[in-house]
Design an enzyme around this catalytic site. Structure first.
Site, short mmCIF file in Angstrom:
data_model
loop_
_atom_site.label_atom_id
_atom_site.label_comp_id
_atom_site.label_asym_id
_atom_site.label_seq_id
_atom_site.Cartn_x
_atom_site.Cartn_y
_atom_site.Cartn_z
N CYS A 217 31.53 31.80 -36.44
CA CYS A 217 30.83 32.08 -35.18
C CYS A 217 31.07 33.51 -34.69
O CYS A 217 30.12 34.24 -34.36
CB CYS A 217 31.20 31.05 -34.11
SG CYS A 217 32.92 31.07 -33.54
N HIS A 270 34.49 28.76 -29.40
CA HIS A 270 33.20 29.09 -29.98
C HIS A 270 32.54 30.23 -29.22
O HIS A 270 32.79 30.44 -28.02
CB HIS A 270 32.28 27.86 -29.96
CG HIS A 270 31.03 28.01 -30.76
ND1 HIS A 270 31.03 28.28 -32.10
CD2 HIS A 270 29.72 27.94 -30.39
CE1 HIS A 270 29.78 28.36 -32.53
NE2 HIS A 270 28.96 28.17 -31.52
N HIS A 282 23.43 30.92 -32.87
CA HIS A 282 24.87 30.88 -33.20
C HIS A 282 25.10 30.30 -34.59
O HIS A 282 24.22 29.67 -35.19
CB HIS A 282 25.63 30.05 -32.15
CG HIS A 282 25.34 28.58 -32.22
ND1 HIS A 282 26.31 27.63 -32.01
CD2 HIS A 282 24.19 27.87 -32.47
CE1 HIS A 282 25.79 26.40 -32.12
NE2 HIS A 282 24.52 26.53 -32.39
#
Length: 317
Positions: A217, A270, A282
């Protein structure tokens, strides 16, 4: 660049000499199945294809991998243990070490280059997902990832002659952008960050990934900033701490969204790009690919804990 602590030769740099050098937590972290990722040369296509879901998850859950280096990226060697080098990466800022991101790589995946050869006026940045470095007669030599950056020795029509850890090689102009080394890549507005990221939709998540063979991420958000002229921290928590804080009602495309467990009150876990219209672009997790989603009604809506901006409007540069 911070002072080199292992090799004190003033005219020498150590750089990654494979298409992608994975940076491990310790010399014992790599497994037999990881052989294509720790060999010289590497075979990233084979490695990523052969890893099962469980083996991919273990890269994170067993704290095996830290980050990755692209071909030609410089490191500082702190120590050598058997056939491994303990390094930091100045181009990947981290709170783990003020000099750069730390970890271990196989020593034979690094090479010395002379600064006089490496210090060229212009640099080529790979803009395609992948591009082949070629020999003088046009034979493919190394499959490079997006965002690989190499000094330009000469412009030869439809090809660029580049300095590499393996000596002068050639890169097709159609796969590269040229910029002045001293000034860096021209900084772009936020929309350009998400536009760059859209090309990687469906690309499989890879823990520690920093290349077009697979991103995690924060590797994804780092890479799209790098491609558009910004150096940001490597990890999500550092990215939140280092950026300009943005209120949710002032979000714009290219801003970063951060998420934490316990409905936003726990540990941050995240990061993704705000895409606009309540959507996020993402790289979600092992077993899934880069995706564009509506935040409304998802777990991410409940876990949202902050937003930050690194990009600038044209008038702010």
């Amino acid at each position: 660049m911070p002072e080199q602590t292992f090799d004190q030769e003033p005219d020498v740099l150590w750089v990654a000499a494979v298409q992608v050098a994975t940076v491990w937590t310790s010399p014992e972290s790599a497994r037999a199945i990881d052989a294509p990722g720790i060999s010289t040369p590497t075979d990233m296509d084979r490695w990523t294809a052969e890893l099962t879901f469980e083996k991919r998850v273990a890269l994170c859950d067993e704290n095996r991998v830290q980050t990755q280096l692209l071909y030609g990226e410089a490191v500082i060697i702190m120590e050598i243990k058997d056939d491994w080098a303990h390094i930091v990466i100045p181009t990947q800022p981290s709170k783990k070490d003020k000099r750069g991101y730390p970890g271990w790589v196989p020593l034979n995946q690094l090479k010395k280059v002379h600064k006089t050869e490496w210090d060229q006026e212009r640099t080529a940045a790979v803009t395609s997902k992948f591009a082949w470095l070629q020999s003088a007669d046009g034979e493919p030599v190394i499959k490079l990832s997006f965002n690989t950056m190499l000094p330009i020795l000469n412009d030869e029509g439809n090809r660029l002659k580049a300095a590499t850890p393996n000596g002068p090689l050639f890169l097709a102009k159609e796969h590269a952008a040229i910029y002045q080394t001293g000034s860096g890549i021209r900084q772009q507005p936020g929309q350009k960050l998400v536009s760059a990221g859209e090309h990687y939709r469906k690309l499989d998540y890879f823990w520690g990934g920093m290349s077009a063979f697979g991103y995690d991420c924060s590797g994804f958000t780092y890479a799209m900033h790098k491609a558009n002229g910004y150096q940001i921290p490597r990890d999500a928590d550092d990215q939140l701490a280092g950026g300009e804080k943005v209120s949710y009602h002032n979000l714009m495309p290219g801003d970063l969204l951060f998420f934490a467990y316990e409905e936003g009150k726990g540990n941050l876990h995240h990061v993704g790009f705000y895409y606009g219209d309540g959507k996020m672009l993402h790289s979600p997790q092992t077993g899934k690919g880069i995706e564009l989603i509506d935040l409304n009604g998802t777990i991410y809506e409940k876990e949202l804990c902050g937003a930050a901006r690194y990009w600038q409007q044209a008038g702010e540069k």
